[in-house]
Design an enzyme around this catalytic site. Structure first.
Site, PDB file in Angstrom:
ATOM      1  N   ASP A 105       0.747  -1.407  -0.216  1.00 49.04           N
ATOM      2  CA  ASP A 105       0.057   0.122   0.146  1.00 49.04           C
ATOM      3  C   ASP A 105       0.772   1.222   0.034  1.00 49.04           C
ATOM      4  O   ASP A 105       1.590   1.690   0.989  1.00 49.04           O
ATOM      5  CB  ASP A 105      -0.910  -0.019   1.316  1.00 49.04           C
ATOM      6  CG  ASP A 105      -2.060  -1.001   1.289  1.00 49.04           C
ATOM      7  OD1 ASP A 105      -1.770  -2.186   0.885  1.00 49.04           O
ATOM      8  OD2 ASP A 105      -3.099  -0.811   1.585  1.00 49.04           O
ATOM      9  N   LYS A 162      -6.699   3.553  -3.936  1.00 53.52           N
ATOM     10  CA  LYS A 162      -7.369   3.608  -2.398  1.00 53.52           C
ATOM     11  C   LYS A 162      -7.575   4.834  -1.945  1.00 53.52           C
ATOM     12  O   LYS A 162      -6.664   5.612  -2.640  1.00 53.52           O
ATOM     13  CB  LYS A 162      -6.165   2.603  -1.612  1.00 53.52           C
ATOM     14  CG  LYS A 162      -6.476   2.800  -0.249  1.00 53.52           C
ATOM     15  CD  LYS A 162      -5.463   2.107   0.625  1.00 53.52           C
ATOM     16  CE  LYS A 162      -5.450   2.040   1.943  1.00 53.52           C
ATOM     17  NZ  LYS A 162      -4.301   1.615   2.821  1.00 53.52           N
ATOM     18  N   LYS A 182     -10.042   0.219  -3.132  1.00 56.96           N
ATOM     19  CA  LYS A 182      -9.931   0.010  -1.772  1.00 56.96           C
ATOM     20  C   LYS A 182     -10.503   1.119  -0.814  1.00 56.96           C
ATOM     21  O   LYS A 182      -9.976   2.235  -1.345  1.00 56.96           O
ATOM     22  CB  LYS A 182      -8.582  -0.467  -1.261  1.00 56.96           C
ATOM     23  CG  LYS A 182      -8.555  -0.490   0.438  1.00 56.96           C
ATOM     24  CD  LYS A 182      -7.015  -1.121   0.522  1.00 56.96           C
ATOM     25  CE  LYS A 182      -6.969  -1.159   2.169  1.00 56.96           C
ATOM     26  NZ  LYS A 182      -5.638  -1.614   2.745  1.00 56.96           N
TER      27      LYS A 182
END
Length: 263
Positions: free
Chosen positions: A94, A166, A205
Site C-alpha cells: 500500500d 485506494k 479499496k
C-alpha cells in the site's frame, strides 16, 4: 444476493498501523486476523518479517505500507522500501502517492513514482494499492476540480500498473479553521467515482471511516473489493450474530454509514 461471511472477511485488510503499536499488539492483531480469516494484515515495514511468521499456515496475506503516511519519500526510497518488504514476506503493498506533486500537476513524476513501486512489487509477485489521500484533494489542484483530479490519478495509477486505487491512509488529518484536525476517509462519492474511473483490471479499496458491518456492506455495494479497518472483530461478530438471528434479509437492507474519519 446477501454476502456470506467469507465474502466480507476477505474484503478486510486488518490495519495494524498506529504509531504507538507495541510488539504485543502487533502479534495480537495478527492472531486476530488469522482467527477471523480476513484478506490481509497491513503493517509497517519493520513488522513484515515477524507478521509473516505469525501468519504462517494461514490464508491471510501480509501487506506493507510504503512512503507512509504522507508519500513524501523520494521515489528510489519507495522502491527500495518495497524491495525490502517483499523480501521479508509482503505480498501486498500500500503506497502513498506524492500528494504535493499531484496538486502541482507534475503528472510525469506522479506516474513514475507509482510505476517504480509497481514494477518492483510485481517482480516479487506482490500487488500494489495506490493511496490518493482524498481528504487533501477536496479543493482540487493543478487546474482541476476535486473529482477531475481523482479521475486523473485513477488514470495515471492504472497506466503505472496499479492493482488497486485506494481512498485514504487513515492518517491524513486536515487542519481545520479552528486549528483542530479533521478527517473523512472513504466516502460514498469517492468510492463510486474511483470505481467508475478505472477499468475492471484495477480494483478499489476503501480506508478510513468504516467501522461497522453496515458500512462494510455499503463499501461492497459501491464496488470496492477491499476495506482497511481496525474494527474487524466487531464487524464480523455482528455478521455472525445477525446470521444466527436470521437478520440478513437482502430485501430489507440497512443503510451503512461511511466517511466519518479515522480507522
Amino acid at each position: 444476493m446477501k454476502p456470506t461471511y467469507h465474502d466480507l472477511a476477505k474484503m478486510i485488510d486488518h490495519s495494524l498501523l498506529h504509531p504507538t503499536m507495541t510488539d504485543k499488539e502487533l502479534e495480537d492483531g495478527c492472531r486476530l486476523a488469522a482467527r477471523y480469516g480476513v484478506a490481509s494484515v497491513c503493517v509497517k515495514p519493520y513488522a513484515v518479517k515477524q507478521a509473516a511468521e505469525w501468519l504462517r499456515g494461514s490464508d491471510v496475506f501480509v501487506g506493507a505500507v510504503i512512503g507512509f503516511p504522507h508519500g513524501n519519500s523520494c521515489t528510489e526510497s519507495k522502491r527500495y522500501e518495497t524491495e525490502l518488504a517483499c523480501r521479508d514476506g509482503a505480498v501486498e503493498i500500500d503506497m502513498v502517492i506524492n500528494i504535493g506533486k499531484a496538486l502541482s500537476g507534475d503528472w510525469a513524476y506522479v506516474e513514475q513514482d507509482i510505476k517504480a513501486v509497481c514494477e518492483e512489487a510485481h517482480q516479487h509477485g506482490a500487488r500494489v494499492k495506490v493511496i490518493f489521500e482524498n481528504d487533501y484533494l477536496t479543493n482540487g489542484g493543478a487546474g482541476l476540480s476535486s473529482d477531475d483530479l481523482k479521475k486523473k490519478l485513477c488514470e495515471i495509477s492504472e497506466q503505472a500498473g496499479a492493482d488497486w486505487v485506494k481512498t485514504s491512509s487513515g492518517y491524513g488529518f486536515v487542519k481545520q479553521t479552528d486549528g483542530t484536525y479533521g478527517y473523512q476517509g472513504a466516502t460514498e462519492h469517492d468510492l463510486a467515482l474511483m470505481r467508475a474511473s478505472c477499468s475492471e483490471k484495477v480494483q478499489v479499496k476503501a480506508a478510513g471511516g468504516v467501522r461497522d458491518l453496515d458500512g462494510l456492506i455499503q463499501v461492497r455495494k459501491l464496488g470496492a473489493s477491499r476495506c482497511g479497518a481496525t474494527a474487524t472483530a466487531g464487524m464480523l461478530d455482528e455478521f455472525r450474530r445477525r446470521e444466527k438471528a436470521g437478520e440478513l434479509d437482502p430485501s430489507e437492507p440497512r443503510q451503512g454509514k461511511i466517511g466519518t474519519g479515522g480507522y
